[in-house]
Design an enzyme around this catalytic site. Structure first.
Site, PDB file in Angstrom:
ATOM      1  CB  SER A  39       5.058   1.142 -34.790  1.00  0.00           C
ATOM      2  OG  SER A  39       5.604   2.157 -33.989  1.00  0.00           O
ATOM      3  CB  CYS A  40       3.243   3.574 -38.802  1.00  0.00           C
ATOM      4  SG  CYS A  40       2.804   4.959 -39.840  1.00  0.00           S
TER       5      CYS A  40
END
Lengths: 160, 75
Positions: free
Chosen positions: B13-14
């Site tokens: 994820s980011c």
């Protein structure tokens, strides 16, 4: 030689886990986009940079009390809302792990790896009785003028 | 398309996809094409923005069975 490069600066005032994560996600993201990033850690934000282990340094009684009451490092921080004496923070960390979200500790290591400049505010260190020995390696130490000089050259400047 | 390297960021994820992409790109030469695989739902907007502001060219992207594929040419 000084390279002309996009700069981003950030004041990390908060020592809350969620806000610290937001700071480091923006910092590592900016660094990945080729920006030269400087993070200034002041007041509660300094706790993010504390070593997890106890470091024995000579302190006044008040400084000792402060050091005891404040969280030591990224694993000990609480969240800014719904912390419920640490339970909320634990739940947040549990669910983040399940969803494969990078931890604050990993984000800090990544920021150092990407050459994000991390500066500890020396005046806040004095106020809270935190010494260099208690903070992680690889930090710069400076004050408001150094921050303002960097912020002056930055397109992005945040206070978190 | 002549892909020089493939980077797998599936499940991350980011901000990991762009951080990993940046690191992979650092090891390539100008004109090389990097293929990036991602499952992060923000990846389409994020990698487009990253390519644009880092001076690289996002040649194409598509979605296949929930996996986003990107082809970025180093600027």
């Amino acid at each position: 030689m000084e390279q002309t490069q996009d700069k981003s600066t950030m004041v990390v005032f908060s020592g809350d886990l969620d806000k610290a994560m937001a700071s480091f996600i923006i910092a590592t993201g900016a660094a990945a986009m080729g920006k030269q990033v400087t993070m200034f850690f002041t007041f509660w934000g300094l706790n993010i940079l504390r070593k997890e282990e106890y470091v024995n340094v000579k302190k006044t009684f008040m400084d000792k009390m402060f050091a005891k009451m404040m969280p030591r490092g990224p694993e000990k921080l609480g969240i800014s809302k719904m912390n419920y004496g640490g339970l909320g923070g634990k739940m947040m960390k549990y669910t983040m792990k399940k969803k494969n979200i990078v931890t604050l500790k990993e984000l800090i290591e990544m920021a150092q790896d990407l050459d994000v400049k991390m500066v500890a505010c020396t005046m806040s260190m004095d106020v809270m009785g935190i010494t260099k020995e208690e903070l992680i390696d690889g930090l710069d130490y400076a004050g408001v003028a150094s921050y303002l000089a960097d912020a002056d050259e930055s397109k992005i400047n945040l206070f978190i | 398309m002549n892909v020089k390297q493939t980077l797998d960021t599936k499940g991350l994820s980011c901000p990991m996809p762009i951080v990993k992409t940046k690191k992979a790109m650092d090891g390539l030469a100008s004109g090389d094409i990097l293929e990036v695989l991602a499952t992060d739902k923000g990846a389409v907007n994020d990698l487009s923005a990253w390519s644009k502001s880092s001076g690289h060219e996002l040649l194409d992207h598509k979605e296949e069975d929930g996996v986003f594929k990107f082809w970025i040419k180093k600027g």
